[in-house]
Design an enzyme around this catalytic site. Structure first.
Site, PDB file in Angstrom:
ATOM      1  CG  HIS A  75      49.893   7.059  33.464  1.00  0.00           C
ATOM      2  ND1 HIS A  75      49.908   5.687  33.434  1.00  0.00           N
ATOM      3  CD2 HIS A  75      48.768   7.418  32.805  1.00  0.00           C
ATOM      4  CE1 HIS A  75      48.833   5.239  32.810  1.00  0.00           C
ATOM      5  NE2 HIS A  75      48.123   6.287  32.419  1.00  0.00           N
TER       6      HIS A  75
ATOM      7  CG  HIS B 215      44.671  10.169  31.172  1.00  0.00           C
ATOM      8  ND1 HIS B 215      44.016   9.452  30.181  1.00  0.00           N
ATOM      9  CD2 HIS B 215      45.362   9.254  31.900  1.00  0.00           C
ATOM     10  CE1 HIS B 215      44.297   8.158  30.316  1.00  0.00           C
ATOM     11  NE2 HIS B 215      45.111   8.024  31.358  1.00  0.00           N
TER      12      HIS B 215
ATOM     13  CE  LYS C 299      49.422   4.292  27.180  1.00  0.00           C
ATOM     14  NZ  LYS C 299      48.364   5.041  27.859  1.00  0.00           N
TER      15      LYS C 299
ATOM     16  CG  HIS D 142      45.229   3.401  25.898  1.00  0.00           C
ATOM     17  ND1 HIS D 142      44.047   2.694  25.924  1.00  0.00           N
ATOM     18  CD2 HIS D 142      45.381   3.916  27.150  1.00  0.00           C
ATOM     19  CE1 HIS D 142      43.499   2.787  27.125  1.00  0.00           C
ATOM     20  NE2 HIS D 142      44.301   3.528  27.890  1.00  0.00           N
TER      21      HIS D 142
ATOM     22  CG  HIS E 247      46.419   0.660  28.747  1.00  0.00           C
ATOM     23  ND1 HIS E 247      45.681   1.411  29.627  1.00  0.00           N
ATOM     24  CD2 HIS E 247      45.686  -0.464  28.539  1.00  0.00           C
ATOM     25  CE1 HIS E 247      44.556   0.782  29.926  1.00  0.00           C
ATOM     26  NE2 HIS E 247      44.546  -0.363  29.259  1.00  0.00           N
TER      27      HIS E 247
ATOM     28  CG  HIS F 297      48.042   1.053  34.238  1.00  0.00           C
ATOM     29  ND1 HIS F 297      48.016   0.181  33.179  1.00  0.00           N
ATOM     30  CD2 HIS F 297      47.466   2.200  33.792  1.00  0.00           C
ATOM     31  CE1 HIS F 297      47.447   0.760  32.147  1.00  0.00           C
ATOM     32  NE2 HIS F 297      47.108   1.995  32.502  1.00  0.00           N
TER      33      HIS F 297
ATOM     34  CG  HIS G 116      38.979   2.490  30.236  1.00  0.00           C
ATOM     35  ND1 HIS G 116      39.959   2.731  29.304  1.00  0.00           N
ATOM     36  CD2 HIS G 116      39.587   2.534  31.443  1.00  0.00           C
ATOM     37  CE1 HIS G 116      41.115   2.891  29.924  1.00  0.00           C
ATOM     38  NE2 HIS G 116      40.914   2.782  31.219  1.00  0.00           N
TER      39      HIS G 116
ATOM     40  CG  ASP H 144      45.732   6.365  34.892  1.00  0.00           C
ATOM     41  OD1 ASP H 144      45.480   7.071  33.904  1.00  0.00           O
ATOM     42  OD2 ASP H 144      45.468   5.148  34.934  1.00  0.00           O
TER      43      ASP H 144
END
EC number: 3.5.1.5
Length: 567
Positions: free
Chosen positions: A134, A136, A217, A219, A246, A272, A320, A360
């Site tokens: 995971h 980024h 992915k 999201h 996610h 998560h 976010h 993450d």
């Protein structure tokens, strides 16, 4: 036969069957289950020692002997805890057993020759290189941080500090994918990139898979709707790649039941899965009971401490792109952070209901702490719940196998790369991490990529010996020149390899296709396959598994923390 006392033996050759080793400053104890070395015939390098011409070293050709042998090391892996010598040839694990010279010794599995380098594993523990599934990819400096912590494979998405990458693990589109593949060509790390999976039509997903991603992915920040979930999984079934998800925290396009329904029994990796990192509020954790769901945690909630809740709110606002001046954004953040489910997450890891742990990185997680947080969780659970059956007060071997699998073999299986990495087994890349027991889980002694040293603590380069201060982690020869490309691998779709993408974009590193991602399920998660019926109280957020309340207290102190990080 001459003998020596047990203390002297352990000091000289490391522990043997029945000996116990404490891991760092945790309450976790390892006990050696089997010893492949032979008393009185152990090999050891050094002045006046065994590995010398005509003694422990034979005259054999380099073609018939390993390039590297790690001697007398304790292996900790999902399949066992043993002491052995490890022979490495052409960057792969060739044999695990007893090393020496068959001309003068019996029962030799690994012949040491003039072309063999030696790493002294006496008194040390070796684990498979960690797999962080995971990531980024926000900055390239993450790679060094991860490597120095014992991670040798990074899977995720991103293009740098773009707003989309700060929040979502997606490398969107063929152009961005090719640039990231090219950018990571010369790093001593294995990579796999996830494309953006959020679309209701196949064409854009097919283009990304054929361009070289190893998966897709979904999201919520891009819109994880039932239609996009169904479409993404349908494409994955045709291309044999994994999907990570996610889910929809705000339940705008459906509830957890709608998302589980959109899976239609197809395999998916839920990120998560507790929910603090994102996902249907308050009950995404229910996904842990599904046979087709491969659940993971990210490390900021690992383990539950007195600081966990407070730090999450600040992290969430930044990662976010939320505005503290907007009440709806504050409500969004508050809905994701629930102490009840974070407490339950600890226990679900200990019982094997959550199969993996990842970082993450820089998006509510710390890239250099995945391994540390895993072992801190194991320690906390032992303190609060006692031995984990079939363990006894004497050792924690089963618990150790369960937790090491969470960041090694299980993410490898989930993403279709377990034929290359994820465990210490013959034929796999020799991506290995050596640990001195006192520093286990936080400060590796050496990181080996495909049998070549990529990183290690090293002293002053102008000193007369390697150890004078300042000692800190530095890249070694395996991190320079053409070595990284020849000791590290990029995982891509089979379709992209068939299309010749590596040659077209000028990759010089090893590549391998991910495979067998669509015919697996929770039952394939080693030591972490429990599938309870999960219920979440919508008012109190209490979590129950098969009717039993899962709760524990936050801790005020942890091992593998300040004691090891004074400087």
């Amino acid at each position: 036969m001459a003998t020596i006392d047990k203390h002297s033996y352990a000091h000289m050759f490391g522990p043997t069957i029945g000996d116990r080793v404490r891991l760092g400053d945790t309450d976790l104890w390892l006990e050696v289950e089997k010893d492949f070395t032979e008393y009185g015939e152990e090999v050891k390098f050094g002045g006046g020692k065994v590995i010398r011409d005509g003694m422990g070293q034979s005259q054999a050709s380099c073609f018939d002997t390993p390039d590297l042998v790690i001697t007398n090391v304790v292996i900790l892996d999902h399949w066992g805890i043993i002491k052995a010598d490890i022979g490495i040839k052409d960057g792969r694990i060739a044999i695990i057993g007893k090393a020496g010279n068959p001309d003068v010794q019996d029962n030799i599995d690994i012949e040491i020759g003039p072309g063999t380098e030696i790493i002294a594993g006496e008194g040390q523990i070796v684990t498979a290189g960690g797999i962080d599934a995971h990531i980024h990819f926000i900055c390239p400096q993450q790679i060094d941080e991860a490597l120095m912590s014992g991670v040798t494979t990074m899977i995720g998405g991103g293009t740098g500090p773009a707003t989309g990458s700060n929040a979502t693990t997606c490398t969107p589109g063929p152009w961005n994918t090719h640039k990231m593949l090219q950018a990571t060509n010369d790093f001593p790390m294995n990579f796999g990139f996830l494309g953006k999976g959020n679309t209701s039509l196949p064409i854009a997903l097919e283009e990304q898979i054929e361009a070289g991603v190893c998966g897709l992915k979904l999201h919520e920040d891009w819109g994880t709707t039932p239609a996009s979930i169904d479409n993404c999984l349908s494409v994955a079934e045709r291309y044999d790649v994994q999907i990570a998800i996610h889910t929809d925290t705000l339940n705008e396009s459906g509830f957890v039941e709608d998302t589980l329904g959109a899976f239609k029994g197809r395999t998916i990796h839920t990120y998560h899965t507790e929910g603090a990192g994102g996902g249907h509020s308050p009950d995404i954790i229910r996904a842990c009971g599904e046979s087709n769901v491969l659940p993971s945690s990210t490390n900021p909630t690992r383990p539950y401490t007195i600081n966990t809740i407070d730090e999450h709110l600040d992290m969430l606002m930044v990662c976010h792109h939320l505005d503290p001046a907007i009440p709806e954004d504050i409500a969004f953040a508050d809905s994701r952070i629930r102490k009840e489910s974070i407490a339950a997450e600890d226990i679900m890891h200990d019982l094997g209901a959550i199969s993996m742990i990842a970082s993450d990185s820089q998006a509510m997680g710390r890239v250099g702490e995945m391994i540390t947080r895993t072992w801190q969780t194991a320690h906390k659970m032992k303190q609060q719940r006692g031995p984990l059956a079939p363990d006894t007060e004497r050792n924690d071997n089963f618990r150790l196998k369960r937790y090491v699998a969470k960041y090694t073999i299980n993410p490898a299986i989930s993403h279709g790369i377990s034929h290359e990495v994820g465990s210490i087994e013959i034929g796999k890349l020799a991506d290995l991490v050596l640990w001195k027991p006192a520093f286990f889980g936080i400060k590796p002694a050496m990181i080996i990529k495909s049998g070549f040293i990529a990183a290690a603590p090293m002293g002053d380069a102008n000193a007369s010996i390697p150890t004078p201060q300042p000692v800190y982690y530095r890249p070694m020869f395996g991190a320079h020149g053409q070595a990284p490309a020849n000791t590290s691998m990029t995982f891509m779709s089979q379709a992209s390899l068939d299309a010749g993408v590596p040659d077209k974009i000028g990759l010089t590193r090893m590549v391998s296709a991910c495979k067998n991602t669509r015919n697996i399920g929770k039952d394939d998660m080693i030591h972490n396959s429990w599938q309870p019926t999960i219920e979440v109280d919508a008012q109190t957020y209490e979590v129950r598994a098969n009717g039993e309340l899962l709760t524990c207290e936050p801790v005020t102190t942890l091992p593998l923390a300040q004691l090891y990080c004074l400087f």
